[in-house]
Design a protein around this motif. Structure first.
Motif, PDB file in Angstrom:
ATOM      1  N   VAL A 163      76.085  38.455  43.200  1.00  0.00           N
ATOM      2  CA  VAL A 163      74.894  37.506  43.823  1.00  0.00           C
ATOM      3  C   VAL A 163      74.606  36.172  43.483  1.00  0.00           C
ATOM      4  N   ILE A 164      74.636  35.317  44.424  1.00  0.00           N
ATOM      5  CA  ILE A 164      74.457  33.859  44.084  1.00  0.00           C
ATOM      6  C   ILE A 164      73.475  33.155  44.761  1.00  0.00           C
ATOM      7  N   PRO A 165      72.087  33.281  44.158  1.00  0.00           N
ATOM      8  CA  PRO A 165      70.975  32.685  44.962  1.00  0.00           C
ATOM      9  C   PRO A 165      71.297  31.461  45.546  1.00  0.00           C
ATOM     10  N   ASP A 220      86.821  36.593  47.692  1.00  0.00           N
ATOM     11  CA  ASP A 220      86.304  35.732  49.046  1.00  0.00           C
ATOM     12  C   ASP A 220      84.601  35.649  48.661  1.00  0.00           C
ATOM     13  N   ILE A 221      84.364  34.668  49.149  1.00  0.00           N
ATOM     14  CA  ILE A 221      82.659  34.379  49.241  1.00  0.00           C
ATOM     15  C   ILE A 221      82.150  34.762  50.796  1.00  0.00           C
ATOM     16  N   GLU A 255      67.483  37.465  57.000  1.00  0.00           N
ATOM     17  CA  GLU A 255      67.301  36.016  56.335  1.00  0.00           C
ATOM     18  C   GLU A 255      68.348  35.624  55.291  1.00  0.00           C
ATOM     19  N   PHE A 256      68.816  34.417  55.413  1.00  0.00           N
ATOM     20  CA  PHE A 256      69.824  33.994  54.505  1.00  0.00           C
ATOM     21  C   PHE A 256      69.228  33.516  53.324  1.00  0.00           C
ATOM     22  N   ARG A 257      69.581  34.338  52.093  1.00  0.00           N
ATOM     23  CA  ARG A 257      69.025  33.990  50.759  1.00  0.00           C
ATOM     24  C   ARG A 257      70.022  33.829  49.842  1.00  0.00           C
ATOM     25  N   SER A 258      71.302  34.280  50.085  1.00  0.00           N
ATOM     26  CA  SER A 258      72.265  34.298  48.814  1.00  0.00           C
ATOM     27  C   SER A 258      73.636  34.228  49.445  1.00  0.00           C
ATOM     28  N   LEU A 259      74.500  33.700  48.800  1.00  0.00           N
ATOM     29  CA  LEU A 259      75.966  34.003  48.804  1.00  0.00           C
ATOM     30  C   LEU A 259      76.675  35.081  48.044  1.00  0.00           C
ATOM     31  N   TYR A 260      77.400  35.869  48.473  1.00  0.00           N
ATOM     32  CA  TYR A 260      78.248  36.783  47.353  1.00  0.00           C
ATOM     33  C   TYR A 260      79.618  36.785  47.218  1.00  0.00           C
ATOM     34  N   LEU A 317      73.029  30.943  36.548  1.00  0.00           N
ATOM     35  CA  LEU A 317      72.237  31.202  37.842  1.00  0.00           C
ATOM     36  C   LEU A 317      72.826  32.621  38.399  1.00  0.00           C
ATOM     37  N   VAL A 318      74.450  32.670  38.411  1.00  0.00           N
ATOM     38  CA  VAL A 318      74.744  34.114  38.792  1.00  0.00           C
ATOM     39  C   VAL A 318      74.590  34.908  37.681  1.00  0.00           C
TER      40      VAL A 318
END
Length: 239
Positions: free
Chosen positions: A89-91, A63-64, A30-35, A11-12
């Motif tokens: 990038v973590i969708p 950090d996330i 717009e929230f789409r991903s964590l980083y 995924l990542v």
């Protein structure tokens, strides 16, 4: 059957470079991903009820970023690189689907979210009730602890942020931050030359911090483990 680490690695699959001064995401995006921060240094900027912007945190490797966008579907802060940096990038849609299929991953994600909420509340409560010298002492000890967890020196480091930025984070004026740093230097607690800091008397600095010690540490120990968990360093770069 693949374990959650193998599935998450599929995924990542992207890395993104963020140049110094560039924005990773804006307030209201717009929230789409964590980083996951792989290298570099970031600051998050929030807007208070008085419409004044304030630094909400400093973020480094492990950090996330982006948890604040989960509740309303839009990021509630702006995150800007303070030096040339790189994130994985973590969708989030894909992560959520995987979390349902793999309960251990779901528990790990929930732990990260819970600790982020607890950390933010603890920092707000403690910083709101501390004297200025305590705030500065706690901040220095927190930065030192974060570097120590990453395998660097916990007593000698470079401050990536300006004194004005430290003041914004702590709710203090620039002059107040400078005054207390100079006082700590004169008292032999620290040695400071521009942004280079050496903690010379940890016990004395901890006494100044008092019961608030630890509030300045933004990064739970397991975050660097999570960065390794997603094998961020193995993924190709996203231009």
């Amino acid at each position: 059957m693949p374990d959650e680490q193998e599935v998450l690695a599929t995924l990542v699959d992207k890395r993104r470079r963020v140049a110094r001064g560039d924005v990773l995401f804006h307030l209201g995006d717009e929230f789409r991903s964590l980083y996951a921060v792989r290298t570099g240094f970031f600051k998050s900027i929030v807007v208070g009820g008085d419409e004044q912007s304030q630094i909400g945190g400093f973020h480094l490797s492990g950090d996330i970023l982006g948890f604040d966008g989960m509740a309303e579907g839009r990021y509630e802060s702006e995150v800007r690189a303070m030096e040339d940096s790189e994130v994985c990038v973590i969708p989030y849609d894909g992560l959520s689907d995987l979390a349902i299929r793999f309960p251990p991953l779901q528990r790990q994600l929930h732990r990260l979210m819970s600790r982020e909420i607890v950390r933010e509340r603890s920092v707000m409560l403690l910083l709101g009730s501390m004297q200025a010298d305590q705030k500065v002492a706690v901040f220095l000890l927190g930065v030192a602890e974060r570097y120590r967890r990453l395998g660097y020196s916990g007593t000698s480091f470079i401050l990536r942020m300006t004194r004005e930025e430290i003041g914004s984070y702590l709710g203090l004026k620039l002059e107040t931050v400078s005054r207390h740093l100079s006082a700590f230097d004169q008292q032999g607690l620290i040695s400071i030359d521009k942004r280079e800091v050496i903690l010379k008397d940890l016990n004395a600095l901890q006494r100044v911090a008092g019961s608030a010690i630890g509030a300045g540490s933004d990064a739970p120990a397991n975050r660097t483990e999570w960065l390794e968990f997603v094998k961020c360093s193995d993924h190709p770069e996203l231009n």
